[in-house]
Scaffold this motif. Structure first.
Motif, short mmCIF file in Angstrom:
data_model
loop_
_atom_site.label_atom_id
_atom_site.label_comp_id
_atom_site.label_asym_id
_atom_site.label_seq_id
_atom_site.Cartn_x
_atom_site.Cartn_y
_atom_site.Cartn_z
N ASN A 60 0.79 -1.23 0.00
CA ASN A 60 0.00 0.00 0.00
C ASN A 60 0.82 1.28 0.00
O ASN A 60 0.26 2.37 0.16
CB ASN A 60 -0.93 0.01 1.22
CG ASN A 60 -1.89 -1.15 1.22
OD1 ASN A 60 -2.45 -1.51 0.20
ND2 ASN A 60 -2.06 -1.77 2.39
N THR A 100 -2.26 3.81 -0.80
CA THR A 100 -3.70 3.55 -0.86
C THR A 100 -4.22 3.29 0.54
O THR A 100 -3.50 2.77 1.41
CB THR A 100 -4.00 2.33 -1.75
OG1 THR A 100 -3.31 1.18 -1.24
CG2 THR A 100 -3.56 2.58 -3.18
N GLY A 102 -7.25 1.36 1.52
CA GLY A 102 -8.34 0.54 1.04
C GLY A 102 -8.45 0.62 -0.47
O GLY A 102 -7.62 1.22 -1.15
N ALA A 103 -9.48 0.03 -1.02
CA ALA A 103 -9.61 -0.04 -2.47
C ALA A 103 -10.04 1.27 -3.11
O ALA A 103 -9.79 1.51 -4.29
CB ALA A 103 -10.61 -1.14 -2.85
#
Length: 211
Positions: A60, A100, A102-103
């Motif tokens: 991430n 990031t 989360g998505a």
């Protein structure tokens, strides 16, 4: 673009681009990389070199740093005549950290510094002359920005937000009693949401800049 979303000062249009990040330069299985480039310019005997390093911290977080140097002599015009006081000594550095949450959420922090120095005509748009002598000049630019994007699986919701600051300076007649330093300082922010309604796309938001 000439859209209102280009922000203040873009009445005649604006050029907008997005810099690459590590994920654009790495294959899925790679964690780090280095990119080296070199170029030669025959018109002014210039040499340009750049080095970039980039990588990932887990799934991430990614990073990128880059340094570029350009050194050249005076360039020659279409007739092969040397144009005085056009040699370049330029240095540029860039750093970017992104990730990031989360998505649906992404963020990026960038910092850029550029410096150009050389012997220039006092009025750079005119040729060397008695009324337009050469003088040592330097331009400097430094910019920082934080970007955020929230784009869930919803055609009515795609939010972007940016805060930034820019410093521009020009140093004239260096090393003389007529030395002068001028420049600008800008900071601002913008927030926008893009809604997709069938074949139509509507953008709402606001843009603020202080110079």
């Amino acid at each position: 673009t000439g859209a209102a979303s280009a922000g203040p000062g873009a009445l005649a249009g604006a050029l907008r681009f997005t810099t690459k990040n590590a994920s654009d330069l790495l294959r899925p299985q790679e964690q780090a990389g280095v990119l080296l480039k070199g170029a030669h310019q025959s018109v002014n005997g210039g040499n340009k070199f750049s080095a970039s390093a980039f990588g990932r911290f887990g799934a991430n977080l990614d990073w990128l740093v880059s340094q570029t140097a350009l050194n050249s002599g005076d360039y020659s015009d279409g007739n092969g005549n040397r144009v005085a006081n056009t040699a370049v000594k330029s240095r540029a550095s860039f750093a970017k950290l992104g990730g990031t949450l989360g998505a649906a959420q992404q963020w990026q922090l960038t910092h850029e510094r550029h410096q150009d120095e050389g012997l220039r005509n006092q009025r750079t748009n005119l040729l060397l002359a008695g009324f337009n002598p050469g003088q040592r000049q330097r331009t400097e630019r430094e910019s920082s920005a934080l970007h955020y994007r929230f784009a869930p699986d919803n055609p009515l919701l795609a939010v972007t937000a940016t805060v930034y600051q820019n410093e521009n300076a020009i140093l004239l007649a260096q090393g003389t009693p007529n030395f002068e330093r001028d420049g600008t300082h800008s900071y601002g922010m913008n927030l926008a949401n893009v809604m997709q309604l069938d074949k139509h796309r509507i953008t709402v938001g606001f843009d603020y800049r202080h110079d």
